[in-house]
Motif scaffolding. Structure first.
Motif, short mmCIF file in Angstrom:
data_model
loop_
_atom_site.label_atom_id
_atom_site.label_comp_id
_atom_site.label_asym_id
_atom_site.label_seq_id
_atom_site.Cartn_x
_atom_site.Cartn_y
_atom_site.Cartn_z
N ARG A 45 0.91 -1.20 -0.13
CA ARG A 45 -0.06 0.11 -0.15
C ARG A 45 1.06 1.26 0.06
N PHE A 94 -7.70 3.11 -0.59
CA PHE A 94 -7.91 3.11 0.80
C PHE A 94 -7.69 4.57 1.36
N ASN A 96 -7.43 7.06 4.78
CA ASN A 96 -7.06 6.96 6.17
C ASN A 96 -6.19 8.46 6.71
N GLY A 100 -1.99 6.59 8.79
CA GLY A 100 -2.66 5.44 9.26
C GLY A 100 -3.21 4.92 10.42
N ASN A 103 -8.72 2.69 12.04
CA ASN A 103 -8.80 1.47 11.32
C ASN A 103 -8.93 1.71 10.02
N TRP A 104 -8.35 0.56 9.25
CA TRP A 104 -8.31 0.40 7.81
C TRP A 104 -9.74 0.01 7.33
#
Length: 114
Positions: A45, A94, A96, A100, A103-104
């Motif tokens: 990622r 994703f 975030n 990070g 919570n993903w």
């Protein structure tokens, strides 16, 4: 804890566009650097776009000029407008904080065919 839900992915041909959405379970945009990440097939990622509480933005070079990160503070939604899509943009996207922190989510799949 903050949960994140991404949506808007799909299958498009090269050159097409998609707009992704990210909805957090509570209001976090005014206190956090937020980002979109991409996990390409077989790769880790990576952060591709960031937006600061000030509204300033920055991008990974490979998406600069094609992708636009934005947010609607009143609706508590963050967006990623993607244009001129390329097959190498294929992956799971994703959202975030840029480190990070939250919570993903499950992400949203983007598939670009040539």
């Amino acid at each position: 804890q903050v949960d994140l839900v991404e949506s808007g992915g799909g299958e498009v041909q090269a050159g097409g566009s998609l707009k992704l959405s990210c909805v957090p379970s509570r209001r976090i945009f005014n206190a956090n650097n937020m980002a979109w990440f991409r996990r390409a097939p077989g790769k880790q990622r990576e952060l591709i776009a960031r937006i600061y509480p000030s509204g300033a933005v920055n991008y990974k070079d490979s998406v600069k000029g094609r992708f636009t990160i934005s947010r609607d503070m009143s609706r508590n939604i963050m967006y990623l407008q993607m244009g001129a899509l390329k097959p190498e943009d294929t992956g799971v996207y994703f959202c975030n904080s840029d480190v990070g922190m939250f919570n993903w989510g499950r992400g949203t799949q983007v598939t670009v065919s040539s």
